[in-house]
Design a protein around this motif. Sequence first.
Motif, PDB file in Angstrom:
ATOM      1  N   ARG A 161      61.386  44.334  63.761  1.00  0.00           N
ATOM      2  CA  ARG A 161      62.550  45.011  63.266  1.00  0.00           C
ATOM      3  C   ARG A 161      62.265  46.032  62.088  1.00  0.00           C
ATOM      4  NH1 ARG A 161      67.724  44.317  64.503  1.00  0.00           N
ATOM      5  NH2 ARG A 161      69.353  45.118  63.254  1.00  0.00           N
TER       6      ARG A 161
ATOM      7  N   TYR B  32      67.488  32.552  61.863  1.00  0.00           N
ATOM      8  CA  TYR B  32      67.116  32.887  60.512  1.00  0.00           C
ATOM      9  C   TYR B  32      67.725  31.909  59.408  1.00  0.00           C
ATOM     10  CZ  TYR B  32      64.888  37.097  62.663  1.00  0.00           C
ATOM     11  OH  TYR B  32      64.103  37.825  63.205  1.00  0.00           O
TER      12      TYR B  32
ATOM     13  N   ARG C 127      73.108  50.421  61.071  1.00  0.00           N
ATOM     14  CA  ARG C 127      72.887  51.537  60.483  1.00  0.00           C
ATOM     15  C   ARG C 127      72.344  52.828  61.419  1.00  0.00           C
ATOM     16  NH1 ARG C 127      70.037  48.515  57.073  1.00  0.00           N
ATOM     17  NH2 ARG C 127      68.172  49.687  57.148  1.00  0.00           N
ATOM     18  N   ARG C 128      71.791  52.345  62.606  1.00  0.00           N
ATOM     19  CA  ARG C 128      71.363  53.183  63.547  1.00  0.00           C
ATOM     20  C   ARG C 128      71.760  53.083  64.867  1.00  0.00           C
ATOM     21  NH1 ARG C 128      66.998  52.405  60.118  1.00  0.00           N
ATOM     22  NH2 ARG C 128      65.856  54.140  59.704  1.00  0.00           N
TER      23      ARG C 128
ATOM     24  N   LEU D 164      65.930  42.680  52.731  1.00  0.00           N
ATOM     25  CA  LEU D 164      67.278  41.601  53.111  1.00  0.00           C
ATOM     26  C   LEU D 164      66.713  40.954  54.374  1.00  0.00           C
ATOM     27  CD1 LEU D 164      70.811  42.286  52.976  1.00  0.00           C
ATOM     28  CD2 LEU D 164      69.968  41.028  54.983  1.00  0.00           C
ATOM     29  N   TYR D 165      65.973  41.694  55.422  1.00  0.00           N
ATOM     30  CA  TYR D 165      65.543  40.929  56.569  1.00  0.00           C
ATOM     31  C   TYR D 165      64.483  39.842  56.290  1.00  0.00           C
ATOM     32  CZ  TYR D 165      66.965  45.271  58.872  1.00  0.00           C
ATOM     33  OH  TYR D 165      67.764  46.324  59.104  1.00  0.00           O
TER      34      TYR D 165
ATOM     35  N   ARG E 219      78.092  45.332  59.500  1.00  0.00           N
ATOM     36  CA  ARG E 219      78.060  46.496  59.682  1.00  0.00           C
ATOM     37  C   ARG E 219      77.057  47.573  59.174  1.00  0.00           C
ATOM     38  NH1 ARG E 219      79.509  51.411  57.226  1.00  0.00           N
ATOM     39  NH2 ARG E 219      80.649  53.110  58.701  1.00  0.00           N
ATOM     40  N   ASP E 220      77.061  47.473  57.813  1.00  0.00           N
ATOM     41  CA  ASP E 220      76.267  48.085  56.942  1.00  0.00           C
ATOM     42  C   ASP E 220      74.893  47.814  56.902  1.00  0.00           C
ATOM     43  OD1 ASP E 220      77.976  50.050  55.667  1.00  0.00           O
ATOM     44  OD2 ASP E 220      78.888  48.458  54.481  1.00  0.00           O
ATOM     45  N   VAL E 221      74.497  46.540  57.143  1.00  0.00           N
ATOM     46  CA  VAL E 221      73.057  46.104  57.129  1.00  0.00           C
ATOM     47  C   VAL E 221      72.525  46.291  58.379  1.00  0.00           C
ATOM     48  CG1 VAL E 221      71.428  43.986  56.922  1.00  0.00           C
ATOM     49  CG2 VAL E 221      73.393  44.678  55.109  1.00  0.00           C
ATOM     50  N   TYR E 222      73.092  45.921  59.649  1.00  0.00           N
ATOM     51  CA  TYR E 222      72.535  45.843  61.003  1.00  0.00           C
ATOM     52  C   TYR E 222      72.773  46.787  61.998  1.00  0.00           C
ATOM     53  CZ  TYR E 222      70.289  41.291  59.291  1.00  0.00           C
ATOM     54  OH  TYR E 222      69.823  40.279  58.542  1.00  0.00           O
TER      55      TYR E 222
ATOM     56  N   ASN F  29      75.437  53.736  52.252  1.00  0.00           N
ATOM     57  CA  ASN F  29      76.049  54.275  53.366  1.00  0.00           C
ATOM     58  C   ASN F  29      77.255  55.451  52.893  1.00  0.00           C
ATOM     59  OD1 ASN F  29      74.585  53.293  55.468  1.00  0.00           O
ATOM     60  ND2 ASN F  29      75.931  51.569  55.950  1.00  0.00           N
TER      61      ASN F  29
ATOM     62  N   CYS G  74      70.880  38.997  65.363  1.00  0.00           N
ATOM     63  CA  CYS G  74      70.007  39.935  65.082  1.00  0.00           C
ATOM     64  C   CYS G  74      69.475  39.322  63.415  1.00  0.00           C
ATOM     65  CB  CYS G  74      70.486  41.171  65.109  1.00  0.00           C
ATOM     66  SG  CYS G  74      71.993  41.450  64.143  1.00  0.00           S
TER      67      CYS G  74
ATOM     68  N   GLU H 134      72.969  43.102  49.908  1.00  0.00           N
ATOM     69  CA  GLU H 134      73.996  43.564  51.074  1.00  0.00           C
ATOM     70  C   GLU H 134      74.905  44.928  50.508  1.00  0.00           C
ATOM     71  OE1 GLU H 134      73.074  40.896  50.045  1.00  0.00           O
ATOM     72  OE2 GLU H 134      72.993  39.437  51.999  1.00  0.00           O
TER      73      GLU H 134
ATOM     74  N   TYR I 236      86.683  54.084  56.509  1.00  0.00           N
ATOM     75  CA  TYR I 236      85.860  52.874  56.161  1.00  0.00           C
ATOM     76  C   TYR I 236      85.549  52.891  54.533  1.00  0.00           C
ATOM     77  CZ  TYR I 236      82.206  49.442  56.247  1.00  0.00           C
ATOM     78  OH  TYR I 236      81.454  48.290  56.042  1.00  0.00           O
TER      79      TYR I 236
ATOM     80  N   GLU J  83      73.224  50.738  66.299  1.00  0.00           N
ATOM     81  CA  GLU J  83      72.674  49.337  67.069  1.00  0.00           C
ATOM     82  C   GLU J  83      73.927  48.641  67.852  1.00  0.00           C
ATOM     83  OE1 GLU J  83      71.641  49.930  63.879  1.00  0.00           O
ATOM     84  OE2 GLU J  83      69.570  49.475  63.734  1.00  0.00           O
TER      85      GLU J  83
ATOM     86  N   ILE K 294      73.224  48.344  49.944  1.00  0.00           N
ATOM     87  CA  ILE K 294      73.211  48.884  51.429  1.00  0.00           C
ATOM     88  C   ILE K 294      74.368  49.675  51.860  1.00  0.00           C
ATOM     89  CG2 ILE K 294      72.669  48.506  53.812  1.00  0.00           C
ATOM     90  CD1 ILE K 294      70.644  46.400  52.775  1.00  0.00           C
ATOM     91  N   ALA K 295      75.469  48.782  51.495  1.00  0.00           N
ATOM     92  CA  ALA K 295      76.545  49.485  51.776  1.00  0.00           C
ATOM     93  C   ALA K 295      77.252  50.734  50.767  1.00  0.00           C
ATOM     94  CB  ALA K 295      77.744  48.238  51.587  1.00  0.00           C
TER      95      ALA K 295
ATOM     96  N   GLN L 113      67.581  53.048  51.310  1.00  0.00           N
ATOM     97  CA  GLN L 113      68.142  52.036  51.852  1.00  0.00           C
ATOM     98  C   GLN L 113      67.530  51.286  52.733  1.00  0.00           C
ATOM     99  OE1 GLN L 113      71.150  53.411  54.489  1.00  0.00           O
ATOM    100  NE2 GLN L 113      72.915  52.167  53.697  1.00  0.00           N
TER     101      GLN L 113
ATOM    102  N   MET M   6      79.581  43.786  55.679  1.00  0.00           N
ATOM    103  CA  MET M   6      78.162  43.855  55.490  1.00  0.00           C
ATOM    104  C   MET M   6      77.238  43.789  56.532  1.00  0.00           C
ATOM    105  SD  MET M   6      78.269  41.627  51.940  1.00  0.00           S
ATOM    106  CE  MET M   6      78.654  42.473  50.485  1.00  0.00           C
TER     107      MET M   6
END
Lengths: 335, 261, 98
Positions: free
Chosen positions: A173, A2, C48-49, A100-101, C43-46, B41, C27, B34, B145, C51, B37-38, A93, C41
């Motif tokens: 995704r 990417y 979340r489920r 972002l992706y 961890r938080d972006v990729y 969470n 990914c 980024e 965390y 994975e 999103i954090a 979110q 980041m």
Amino acid sequence: MYTQAMDIPDESGKKLAAVPPAHSEQEAAFEARIDADGRIEPQDWMPEAYRKTLVRQISQHAHSEIIGMLPEGNWISRAPSLKRKAILIAKVQDEGGHGLYLYSAAETLGTSRDEMLEGLHSGKAKYSSIFNYPTLSWADVGVIGWLVDGAAIMNQVPLCRCSYGPYSRAMIRVCKEESFHQRQGYEALLVMMKGTEEQKAMVQDAVNRWWWKCLAMFGPPDADSPHSAQGMRWGIKRVSNDELRQKFIDATVVQARVLGVTLPDPDLKWNEARGHHDYGQIDWQEFWNTVEGNGPCNKERLSTRVKAHEDGQWVRDAAQAYASKQKERASKEAA
Amino acid sequence: MSKAPVDYLLQLADNAVVLGQRNAEWCGHGPILEEDIALANVSLDLIGQARLLYQLAAARIGGDATEDKLAYFRDPAEFRNYTLVELPNHGALVGYAAADMDYATTIVRNFLYSALMALQWEALANSADEELAAIAAKSLKETRYHLHHAADWVVRFGDGTEESHRRAQAALDHLYRYTEEFWTPSATEDAAVAAGVAVDVRSLRAGWDALLAETLADATLVRPEVRGYVPEGKHGLHSEHLSYLLGEMQSLARAHPGATW
Amino acid sequence: MNTPALKDWPLWEVFVRSKQGLEHKHCGSLHAADAAQALHMARDVYTRRQEGVSIWVVPSSQITASNPDDKGELFDPASDKIYRHPTFYEIPDEVGHM
């Protein structure tokens, strides 16, 4: 991969890839791969127009996700139960994640996120017009999930097979995560439709306000769609606007019946001969007004994004300043 | 099994829900995608913690108590959260003044609170109240965390640019005095200690001080002096800000009492 | 809009191990000021489920990729080495699985 940074290592080769001569052999190889339903990857040669079209399409898509956080975000603070609050935060979110992706996928084409944001903030780049309408009640959150996300999925699933590798992988995704947003919204509405008279009225009102905007979301009729033909040829658009719209309507009619709401179109009825539902006239004038910046919320949405970006500048600067200092310290220690 | 007093569970839950609500204000408005999103969470974790605690409290209250009745149908004076967590995401201004959100305030507050809660959940994970201990064990991981995330930013701000340093120091100066409330036990907290389900908050202070000292040193930030005012949020005496926060949060639920969502 | 957004925040490639015993798989990418932040980041972006159980981040600029123009000479020579694949060898049925 990417990123445009993972280009071929050779400097001259890089230049060659960046400024392709009108080389018929390359062009032929490109066309052949598209015809064979193969994937184009970032390092591969591609026509400039293909690259430009993709950057436009992917960045618009990314902008839509980011702007799309705002209408639903409007109800996070007032979500009527803690469960719904958590669901809504996670959903908004996710939309940020999708943005972002997609920015990442577009960056592989040599355009930085900076440049794309610049396009959005200056008003040059477009985003999905649907987000320029206000969310007036809690039911709008459910209806956006059911109808807007439903329409988006119709649009997006075919893109998982798009000819550009990073885009198609990002879409796989996105679709995986998005597929349940629609269920989520529909389920929230089902609960409300089993509730009080006020709750039912709220749902019907939201459906009335969003239905026609969702139909317009699929874009102008095929006859008036300037980019469609080339997009289809290149495999970056797979199904036509009108086909997708029809598919969406046919699927939604049953869902509306089960839910117990009326879709606000007196002309909506099954056409046995076509094997599809007929539907009334979409107000394209209103659609174009909104696309051109004159919808109810265009200015609010955009200036909110610009403000978040500008207000965040010192945060981004701080992180970078710290990283540079740390790097410097480490190299001093090593010396 | 020993059981924590309901008021004690509510204090823990109210803190989590109010701070979760505050953090969620950034959703869609963060400084970079980024980080947006954090922080979402962090909000989700806090709301998750609040839900578990309200559910436990509701089960113990019995009757028609539910998590949402506790979150949505109690008035500000019934909330037992620290004043710190209800303050807006900006510097010192009265409740009805409009101000821009400031990320330094959000991060420094998360840092001060999660430094306390990392220690608090660790202690409560060994509580004689097994149901509370289970919630604490889950919350501990999340909170560690959050602490990591906030401390990382505190250092970046403090040791970043001139502006970020100034903002972080201002946020610390503004918020630090609200932490005084942590260390004066309320009757509810005393009762929880007496019931053998919680530790005396004062025993956590040395650990909290050490956590702060380390991060603030890395951040080149100075811990302000405090004297005088000790907030009393956990007694139900709040700042001017909580009624606005709850007024917004509870508006829809209260407009439709008895409705299911 | 004269404020640069991320000009100094480099791009990182993210690799996630989905469960113990599997390899890390690419990914996606993200922007972060440094490696520590990129890990957080990611961890938080990729994930979340749920994975992932492990994350790698690599500066995108540090990856060297093969040139697509060399595809022929790099990969085609392997195509006729059919004796590298188990199906090339015939074993009597009564031997069973081998």
